[in-house]
Design an enzyme around this catalytic site. Structure first.
Site, PDB file in Angstrom:
ATOM      1  N   TYR A  24       0.772  -1.602  -0.246  1.00 20.35           N
ATOM      2  CA  TYR A  24      -0.244   0.166  -0.351  1.00 20.35           C
ATOM      3  C   TYR A  24       0.743   1.253  -0.071  1.00 20.35           C
ATOM      4  CZ  TYR A  24      -3.194   3.331   1.615  1.00 20.35           C
ATOM      5  OH  TYR A  24      -4.219   4.495   2.296  1.00 20.35           O
ATOM      6  N   ASN A  45       7.781  -9.931  -2.217  1.00 22.28           N
ATOM      7  CA  ASN A  45       7.994 -11.510  -2.240  1.00 22.28           C
ATOM      8  C   ASN A  45       6.177 -12.191  -2.483  1.00 22.28           C
ATOM      9  OD1 ASN A  45       7.369 -11.306   0.395  1.00 22.28           O
ATOM     10  ND2 ASN A  45       7.409 -13.140   0.953  1.00 22.28           N
ATOM     11  N   ASN A  77       9.092 -13.640   9.794  1.00 16.71           N
ATOM     12  CA  ASN A  77       9.238 -12.247   8.958  1.00 16.71           C
ATOM     13  C   ASN A  77       9.567 -11.392   9.483  1.00 16.71           C
ATOM     14  OD1 ASN A  77       8.878 -11.712   6.456  1.00 16.71           O
ATOM     15  ND2 ASN A  77       7.678  -9.935   7.227  1.00 16.71           N
ATOM     16  N   THR A  93       6.130   2.328  14.134  1.00 14.90           N
ATOM     17  CA  THR A  93       5.278   2.986  14.046  1.00 14.90           C
ATOM     18  C   THR A  93       4.104   3.391  15.612  1.00 14.90           C
ATOM     19  OG1 THR A  93       2.647   2.003  14.240  1.00 14.90           O
ATOM     20  CG2 THR A  93       3.807   0.192  14.801  1.00 14.90           C
ATOM     21  N   SER A 137      -0.067  -4.817  20.178  1.00 12.83           N
ATOM     22  CA  SER A 137       0.002  -6.319  19.272  1.00 12.83           C
ATOM     23  C   SER A 137       0.813  -7.234  18.692  1.00 12.83           C
ATOM     24  CB  SER A 137      -1.631  -6.070  18.129  1.00 12.83           C
ATOM     25  OG  SER A 137      -0.337  -5.163  17.244  1.00 12.83           O
ATOM     26  N   TYR A 173       2.058  -7.793  16.175  1.00 12.06           N
ATOM     27  CA  TYR A 173       2.604  -7.070  15.415  1.00 12.06           C
ATOM     28  C   TYR A 173       2.841  -5.617  15.513  1.00 12.06           C
ATOM     29  CZ  TYR A 173       2.639  -2.963  11.701  1.00 12.06           C
ATOM     30  OH  TYR A 173       2.708  -1.618  11.498  1.00 12.06           O
ATOM     31  N   HIS A 174       2.887  -4.801  16.639  1.00 16.77           N
ATOM     32  CA  HIS A 174       3.089  -3.802  16.309  1.00 16.77           C
ATOM     33  C   HIS A 174       3.923  -3.857  17.804  1.00 16.77           C
ATOM     34  CE1 HIS A 174      -0.775  -2.022  15.700  1.00 16.77           C
ATOM     35  NE2 HIS A 174      -0.060  -0.858  15.891  1.00 16.77           N
ATOM     36  N   LYS A 200       7.830  -4.511  15.912  1.00 14.86           N
ATOM     37  CA  LYS A 200       8.396  -2.474  14.792  1.00 14.86           C
ATOM     38  C   LYS A 200       9.174  -2.453  16.731  1.00 14.86           C
ATOM     39  CE  LYS A 200       6.288  -2.159  11.290  1.00 14.86           C
ATOM     40  NZ  LYS A 200       6.424  -1.272   9.968  1.00 14.86           N
ATOM     41  N   VAL A 212      -3.078   5.453   8.644  1.00 16.40           N
ATOM     42  CA  VAL A 212      -3.080   6.122   6.981  1.00 16.40           C
ATOM     43  C   VAL A 212      -3.608   5.978   6.140  1.00 16.40           C
ATOM     44  CG1 VAL A 212      -1.045   6.579   4.592  1.00 16.40           C
ATOM     45  CG2 VAL A 212       0.061   5.874   6.099  1.00 16.40           C
ATOM     46  N   VAL A 241     -17.451   1.598  14.891  1.00 17.58           N
ATOM     47  CA  VAL A 241     -16.611   1.728  16.323  1.00 17.58           C
ATOM     48  C   VAL A 241     -16.556   0.562  16.437  1.00 17.58           C
ATOM     49  CG1 VAL A 241     -17.147   3.970  17.537  1.00 17.58           C
ATOM     50  CG2 VAL A 241     -17.535   4.835  15.750  1.00 17.58           C
ATOM     51  N   ARG A 280     -10.616  -5.727  20.143  1.00 14.35           N
ATOM     52  CA  ARG A 280      -9.159  -5.717  20.888  1.00 14.35           C
ATOM     53  C   ARG A 280      -8.797  -5.329  21.854  1.00 14.35           C
ATOM     54  NH1 ARG A 280      -6.107  -2.414  15.904  1.00 14.35           N
ATOM     55  NH2 ARG A 280      -7.302  -3.086  13.668  1.00 14.35           N
ATOM     56  N   GLU A 313      -7.536  -2.649  23.869  1.00 12.26           N
ATOM     57  CA  GLU A 313      -6.595  -1.779  24.232  1.00 12.26           C
ATOM     58  C   GLU A 313      -7.117  -0.391  24.764  1.00 12.26           C
ATOM     59  OE1 GLU A 313      -7.624  -0.463  19.445  1.00 12.26           O
ATOM     60  OE2 GLU A 313      -9.368  -0.485  20.173  1.00 12.26           O
TER      61      GLU A 313
HETATM   62  N1  USQ Z   1     -11.143   0.529  14.547  1.00 10.61           N
HETATM   63  C1  USQ Z   1     -12.526   0.884  15.063  1.00 10.61           C
HETATM   64  N2  USQ Z   1     -13.289   0.254  13.717  1.00 10.61           N
HETATM   65  C2  USQ Z   1     -12.542  -0.100  12.569  1.00 10.61           C
HETATM   66  C3  USQ Z   1     -10.888   0.107  12.491  1.00 10.61           C
HETATM   67  C4  USQ Z   1     -10.141  -0.186  13.537  1.00 10.61           C
HETATM   68  O1  USQ Z   1     -12.999   1.240  16.056  1.00 10.61           O
HETATM   69  O2  USQ Z   1     -13.363  -1.053  12.191  1.00 10.61           O
HETATM   70  C5  USQ Z   1     -10.030   1.557  15.529  1.00 10.61           C
HETATM   71  C6  USQ Z   1      -8.935   0.321  16.512  1.00 10.61           C
HETATM   72  O3  USQ Z   1      -9.840  -0.238  17.387  1.00 10.61           O
HETATM   73  C7  USQ Z   1      -7.566   1.133  16.759  1.00 10.61           C
HETATM   74  C8  USQ Z   1      -7.728   2.618  16.055  1.00 10.61           C
HETATM   75  O4  USQ Z   1      -9.389   2.093  14.909  1.00 10.61           O
HETATM   76  O5  USQ Z   1      -8.040   1.716  17.920  1.00 10.61           O
HETATM   77  C9  USQ Z   1      -7.354   2.401  14.987  1.00 10.61           C
HETATM   78  O6  USQ Z   1      -6.892   0.347  14.121  1.00 10.61           O
HETATM   79  P1  USQ Z   1      -6.368   0.702  12.199  1.00 10.61           P
HETATM   80  O7  USQ Z   1      -7.377  -0.533  12.216  1.00 10.61           O
HETATM   81  O8  USQ Z   1      -6.578   1.574  11.769  1.00 10.61           O
HETATM   82  O9  USQ Z   1      -4.866   0.575  12.776  1.00 10.61           O
HETATM   83  P2  USQ Z   1      -3.620  -0.990  14.017  1.00 10.61           P
HETATM   84  O10 USQ Z   1      -4.310  -1.555  13.887  1.00 10.61           O
HETATM   85  O11 USQ Z   1      -3.081   0.304  14.729  1.00 10.61           O
HETATM   86  O12 USQ Z   1      -2.669  -0.468  12.112  1.00 10.61           O
HETATM   87  C10 USQ Z   1      -2.184   0.391  11.397  1.00 10.61           C
HETATM   88  C11 USQ Z   1      -1.679  -0.361  10.489  1.00 10.61           C
HETATM   89  C12 USQ Z   1      -0.014  -0.539  10.691  1.00 10.61           C
HETATM   90  C13 USQ Z   1       0.526   0.892  11.408  1.00 10.61           C
HETATM   91  C14 USQ Z   1      -0.803   1.608  12.478  1.00 10.61           C
HETATM   92  C15 USQ Z   1      -0.237   2.680  12.774  1.00 10.61           C
HETATM   93  O13 USQ Z   1      -2.390  -1.254   9.817  1.00 10.61           O
HETATM   94  O14 USQ Z   1       0.263  -1.165   9.735  1.00 10.61           O
HETATM   95  O15 USQ Z   1       1.198   0.509  11.886  1.00 10.61           O
HETATM   96  O16 USQ Z   1      -2.296   1.453  11.596  1.00 10.61           O
HETATM   97  S1  USQ Z   1      -0.824   3.291  14.526  1.00 10.61           S
HETATM   98  O17 USQ Z   1      -2.226   2.698  14.623  1.00 10.61           O
HETATM   99  O18 USQ Z   1      -0.589   4.481  15.193  1.00 10.61           O
HETATM  100  O19 USQ Z   1      -0.123   2.587  15.919  1.00 10.61           O
END
Ligand code: USQ
Length: 382
Positions: free
Chosen positions: A11, A32, A118, A144, A179, A181-182, A185, A211, A254, A326, A328
């Site tokens: 992306y 890949n 990975n 992140t 998570s 994943y995080h 990082k 993003v 939400v 989640r 959080e």
């Molecule tokens: N959320 C909702 N509803 C949804 C999806 C997400 O309320 O349908 C909430 C989540 O619970 C979270 C927030 O929105 O509190 C952000 O979630 P997200 O899925 O947009 O972002 P996240 O899982 O944290 O990960 C994304 C990217 C990741 C990047 C990260 C930046 O997938 O690769 O590292 O954003 S950050 O969130 O600042 O860590």
């Protein structure tokens, strides 16, 4: 400059490759197709299928005259990555080659295993490929904001000055990711910091928030040059998801109370930030950390914005809080220092009604392809 992009199919990776190539740099990408394969395995296909890298690079060359050299290869395999680094001799490496989904990393033991091996393996391989074959290269690593978590104090830009029993020292800002994943990082940053202070690597770690966006100068040239756009619960980020939900007539999902607050940025600004980092390198032996976000919103604020803009376009947008999959904080303090990129010259593209409206228009063209089965969360932390 000779620029090598790891994860060039992603992306962010593909728009970054086109952006640097359009600026006249010598760009190579390696990928890949891990994300494509995982998306297929988890029924998380994007809204529209992007052609493979070879086809996209050929189309980009045809439309702009600029070349992007493509290597279909696995960065988790040291010999393959080292071969590409040796061949391309980069001055800058942009490292996006990681499994990027928090939900995927939390699905089961296999997905956790893939994420950790990975992501850490790729960063470790990159470090060694640079040490052995391009020791003067500047590594720009996509970290992140999620590394910091949501602490009850201000989030500083990477480092924290600690005063303890009358003495003081600067340390990496404490991290507590939400998570696996995080967490990978966080481990990447530690690994880079070790090699920076011990071997003198030159590294920028960009701590990026979620993003959103579909449009960049280059991706606007053709539908087939657009970034892959996910709206599913595994790879879709919240703004992109809400916009697709608005078009599909599904209530905006939400999670829980919706007070979760994050720093967001437009895809165009990711490109700007990476370019600014590339043209203003840190010193050798420096780990520079920059917080990469332009605006701060809670999930409820995002939902309200998209509700308003969607309704002004005649969509019947509704919002529904659902059980948070989640673990959080749903209400928390969030105050982030992010002046580093602004000082380098970042000119933000804010999340205006017009920007959201244009995204809705693009998504409306693909409305028939939206699969509502991909929207509700399928992965739970608990
Ligand atoms: N959320 C909702 N509803 C949804 C999806 C997400 O309320 O349908 C909430 C989540 O619970 C979270 C927030 O929105 O509190 C952000 O979630 P997200 O899925 O947009 O972002 P996240 O899982 O944290 O990960 C994304 C990217 C990741 C990047 C990260 C930046 O997938 O690769 O590292 O954003 S950050 O969130 O600042 O860590």
């Amino acid at each position: 400059m000779r620029i090598l992009i790891l994860g060039g199919d992603g992306y962010l990776g593909w728009p970054t490759a086109m952006h640097f190539a359009a600026l006249g740099h010598e760009v190579s990408v390696i990928d890949n197709y891990l994300r494509r394969n995982i998306a297929r395995e988890t029924s998380s296909e994007p809204l529209f299928e992007a052609p493979n890298l070879i086809k996209r690079a050929a189309l980009f060359k045809e439309l702009t005259g600029h070349s992007i050299e493509v290597f279909i290869s696995d960065c988790a395999d040291y010999d393959r990555l080292a071969e590409v680094v040796q061949k391309t001799s980069p001055e800058i490496v942009v490292h996006y080659a990681e499994q990027p989904s928090a939900p995927y990393s939390m699905q089961n033991r296999h997905t956790a295993d893939l994420t950790i091996f990975n992501n850490i393996g790729t960063t470790f391989n990159l470090i060694w490929a640079i040490l052995e074959h391009a020791p003067d290269a500047h590594i720009i690593k996509l970290g992140t904001m999620g590394e910091y978590g949501t602490p009850n104090i201000d989030i500083e830009e990477g480092w924290l000055e600690v005063n303890h029993k009358g003495r003081q020292q600067k340390f990496l800002y404490p991290r507590q990711a939400g998570s696996l994943y995080h967490t990978t990082k966080v481990l990447d940053t530690d690994l880079l910091w070790f090699y920076v202070r011990t071997y003198g690597l030159q590294v920028t770690d960009l701590m990026q928030g979620p993003v959103y966006g579909l449009s960049t100068v280059e991706s606007d040239l053709s539908q087939d040059l657009m970034p892959n756009f996910h709206y599913d619960d595994i790879f879709g980020t919240v703004v992109n998801r809400f916009l697709v939900q608005a078009v599909a007539g599904v209530p905006l999902t939400v999670y829980g109370g919706g007070g979760q607050t994050r720093g967001y940025l437009n895809l165009k600004d990711t490109l700007q930030c990476v370019e600014l980092a590339a043209s203003n390198p840190p010193a050798k032996g420096e780990l520079r950390i920059l917080n990469q976000l332009t605006e701060i919103f809670s999930v409820n604020e995002l939902a309200e914005k998209i509700h308003r803009v969607g309704n002004s376009k005649g969509l019947e947008v509704t919002i529904k809080s659902i059980d948070n999959p989640r673990k959080e904080l749903e209400e928390h303090y969030y105050n982030v220092e992010h002046s580093g990129l602004t000082e380098l010259g970042l000119q933000p593209n804010f999340m205006t009604d017009e920007v959201l409206g244009e995204m809705l228009d693009t998504i409306i063209k693909h409305k028939a392809a939206i699969d509502v089965e991909k929207i509700l969360p399928r992965v739970r932390w608990k």
